[in-house]
Design an enzyme around this catalytic site. Structure first.
Site, PDB file in Angstrom:
ATOM      1  N   GLY A   1      35.719  41.302  37.816  1.00 40.77           N
ATOM      2  CA  GLY A   1      35.049  40.683  39.109  1.00 40.77           C
ATOM      3  C   GLY A   1      33.398  41.156  38.695  1.00 40.77           C
TER       4      GLY A   1
ATOM      5  N   ASP B   1      45.650  48.489  37.053  1.00 40.67           N
ATOM      6  CA  ASP B   1      44.657  47.909  36.436  1.00 40.67           C
ATOM      7  C   ASP B   1      43.483  48.974  35.661  1.00 40.67           C
ATOM      8  OD1 ASP B   1      44.280  48.042  39.373  1.00 40.67           O
ATOM      9  OD2 ASP B   1      42.217  47.673  38.804  1.00 40.67           O
TER      10      ASP B   1
HETATM   11  P1  AMP Z   1      37.487  48.857  40.458  1.00 38.00           P
HETATM   12  O1  AMP Z   1      37.736  49.506  41.632  1.00 38.00           O
HETATM   13  O2  AMP Z   1      36.122  49.117  39.993  1.00 38.00           O
HETATM   14  O3  AMP Z   1      38.557  49.283  39.409  1.00 38.00           O
HETATM   15  O4  AMP Z   1      37.596  47.318  40.718  1.00 38.00           O
HETATM   16  C1  AMP Z   1      38.770  46.962  41.063  1.00 38.00           C
HETATM   17  C2  AMP Z   1      38.771  45.399  40.926  1.00 38.00           C
HETATM   18  O5  AMP Z   1      37.548  44.923  42.052  1.00 38.00           O
HETATM   19  C3  AMP Z   1      38.132  44.613  39.626  1.00 38.00           C
HETATM   20  O6  AMP Z   1      38.913  43.475  39.515  1.00 38.00           O
HETATM   21  C4  AMP Z   1      36.872  44.470  39.772  1.00 38.00           C
HETATM   22  O7  AMP Z   1      36.241  43.752  38.971  1.00 38.00           O
HETATM   23  C5  AMP Z   1      36.661  44.164  41.146  1.00 38.00           C
HETATM   24  N1  AMP Z   1      35.146  44.495  41.662  1.00 38.00           N
HETATM   25  C6  AMP Z   1      34.755  45.596  42.286  1.00 38.00           C
HETATM   26  N2  AMP Z   1      33.410  45.489  42.522  1.00 38.00           N
HETATM   27  C7  AMP Z   1      33.279  44.443  42.711  1.00 38.00           C
HETATM   28  C8  AMP Z   1      31.841  43.596  43.132  1.00 38.00           C
HETATM   29  N3  AMP Z   1      31.033  44.234  43.295  1.00 38.00           N
HETATM   30  N4  AMP Z   1      32.022  42.253  42.597  1.00 38.00           N
HETATM   31  C9  AMP Z   1      33.131  41.710  42.182  1.00 38.00           C
HETATM   32  N5  AMP Z   1      34.233  42.188  41.862  1.00 38.00           N
HETATM   33  C10 AMP Z   1      34.379  43.705  42.306  1.00 38.00           C
HETATM   34 MG    MG Z   2      39.141  48.757  37.691  1.00 39.49          MG
END
Ligand code: AMP
Ligand code: MG
Length: 497
Positions: free
Chosen positions: A96, A256
């Site tokens: 994302g 993930d």
């Molecule tokens: P994470 O907690 O970093 O592992 O992210 C979990 C999911 O949320 C993943 O699919 C990320 O790409 C998405 N994600 C986290 N922050 C953002 C953001 N600011 N914009 C878009 N997607 C996000």
């Molecule tokens: Mg992640």
């Protein structure tokens, strides 16, 4: 330096093998340009290992590329699709806020992913802005490089570039983009995605690709997909043991965030434990302690079961046989973890040989540490520094001053005496098994605060320098072993990055 020369000099040598996989697995797209990129930190040593010229990377044109304003030569940007169980609930996710530029083929012939984290929205952004804030990207930089210094498999951080644009969270924060280097970004969730939304050939293509890239020995096995599952289980058992041995808490072990390569990935609400307590949780969103320190091994096993489920159609054409194979493979995790961890604990206690009672010796120490609230890292550090010291050393303030601890210490010393190794050898083994310092939360916060609020990066650079070799026991490291004031002990990390 003229334009052509600097392009030549930087040393990018991209291949884009992931982009040749079935299209369901990714979406091609360009990063969204940002206003005013500025290089905040660059990892010179990593650049060199990648075959990149750090000076060339510092030029304005190349910094623009690290910010997504233009692409390095040979890059073919994509966002990767994946799914995942987040705190137990299954969701479609995907990059994302990340874009894979391609794979750098290093002078040693290694293939390493180059990914921008925070380069704008993608088809998988859902409600998010696709951006990242400076603090969390510097935090990922520090912790991932600290893990590397500790000898723990991890994604690396090549650079952080500030964007000159604010990101809106609870407040306005400076925006940034991290260049992340990884053996690959193939996650348990990538397989869950392929199993759920891909055709059978897509899942097979992903599995064959993962085998080629990370488990090429397993290509010869009678059942290569079973060998893949077994290989991942083994690497994860080893990885989690390494985390546990240094007191690392990942904080968000969603499927993930678990790689097939066996590298630690996605430094969000992670932290190192100070006082030893298996219930330690730092993440503000982990209210039920699902990802507490002591829960990490069973959670890893749970995640691996999700990988096994995704692989079932490849394991055997008969579902009942496939399930049996998966269960047998998963059954090996607990024992593998136990044995990696025990081997690591023996080294932490300076033990070269094995005795039946070693496991209880370890557990007795840990339980004493928990009772007296002893600091995890500093206890092992003090034990290490006590080896070979005079007969009656003044007791280290880092060690519990209880009758039970003294009794334990005598037992340990008797155990050491039952092996042939000389104190000097014991000391050397303990020194390379017990870090003198970890990336303590209050030190990380101090570095981030100076960087974010004063634009002073010297604190960050000093911290990075001492974390490069945490086993050095150098005098510069001594002050980094000092514990935080009790007031900062209720440390919380935030996922809203
Ligand atoms: P994470 O907690 O970093 O592992 O992210 C979990 C999911 O949320 C993943 O699919 C990320 O790409 C998405 N994600 C986290 N922050 C953002 C953001 N600011 N914009 C878009 N997607 C996000
Ligand atoms: Mg992640």
């Amino acid at each position: 330096m003229n334009e052509n020369r600097s392009i030549q000099d930087v040393g990018w040598n991209f291949d884009n093998s992931y982009a040749r996989l079935p299209h369901v697995l990714f979406s091609p797209l360009n990063p969204t340009p940002v206003r005013a990129p500025e290089l905040v930190v660059l990892n010179d040593r990593l650049a060199a290992a990648l075959g990149l010229n750090a000076d060339a990377l510092r030029t304005v044109e190349r910094v623009e590329e690290l910010a997504g304003n233009g692409l390095p030569e040979g890059a073919l940007p994509i966002a990767q699709a994946y799914a995942g169980h987040q705190f137990g609930g299954f969701t479609m996710l995907g990059d994302g806020r990340a874009i894979l530029l391609g794979e750098q083929i290093t002078p040693q012939g290694e293939r390493l992913d180059v990914q921008l984290k925070g380069p704008g929205r993608t088809p998988y952004s859902r409600g998010g802005d696709g951006r990242a804030a400076l603090g969390p990207m510097l935090r990922e930089y520090i912790i991932s490089e600290a893990m590397h210094g500790l000898g723990i498999p991890t994604t690396r951080s090549l650079a952080v570039v500030s964007t000159g644009q604010p990101v809106i969270r609870e407040t306005h924060l400076p925006g940034a983009i991290l260049t992340r280097i990884a053996s690959s970004h193939i996650r348990v969730g990538t397989f869950q995605f392929a199993a759920r939304w891909g055709a059978p050939e897509d899942l097979r293509a992903l599995a064959d690709y993962t085998l080629q890239r990370h488990y090429s020995d397993a290509l010869q096995a009678d059942n290569r997909y079973l060998a893949l599952l077994q290989g991942v289980i083994r690497r994860q058992a080893q990885l989690i043991a390494k985390w546990m041995l240094v007191g690392f808490i990942h904080g968000v072990m969603n499927t993930d965030n678990m790689t097939l390569s066996g590298e630690t990935i996605d430094y969000g609400p992670c932290a190192f434990m100070d006082a030893y307590d298996p219930g330690t949780v730092f993440s503000s969103i982990d209210s039920r302690g699902r990802y507490a320190y002591g829960n990490q091994p069973p959670i890893a096993a749970w995640n691996l079961a999700r990988l096994a489920e995704a692989l079932l159609p490849l394991l055997d054409e008969h579902e009942d046989r496939a399930i049996q194979l998966a269960e047998d493979a998963l059954g090996a995790f607990a024992e593998q973890y136990r044995s990696f961890r025990l081997a690591g604990m023996r080294a932490k206690l300076g033990l070269f040989n094995e005795e039946q009672e070693d496991e209880s010796l370890v557990e007795e120490l840990l339980s004493e540490m928990q009772k007296s609230g002893a600091d995890y890292t500093n206890t092992f550090r003090a034990l290490t520094m006590g080896i070979g010291a005079s007969e009656t050393p003044s007791p280290s303030p880092a060690l519990p001053n209880t009758a039970d601890f003294h009794a334990w210490r005598e037992k340990w010393q008797a155990r050491l005496a039952r092996q042939a190794a000389a104190p000097e050898e014991v000391r050397r083994l303990m020194q390379r098994s017990n870090p003198a310092i970890i990336a303590r939360n209050h030190r990380v916060e101090e570095a981030l605060e100076a960087a974010e609020q004063q634009g002073d990066f010297s604190v960050l650079h000093r911290l990075l320098a001492v974390l490069e070799d945490p086993y050095a026991y150098s005098t510069e490291q001594e002050e980094f072993a000092i514990l935080p004031e009790p007031s900062s002990c209720r440390y919380r990390t935030y996922c809203g990055t």
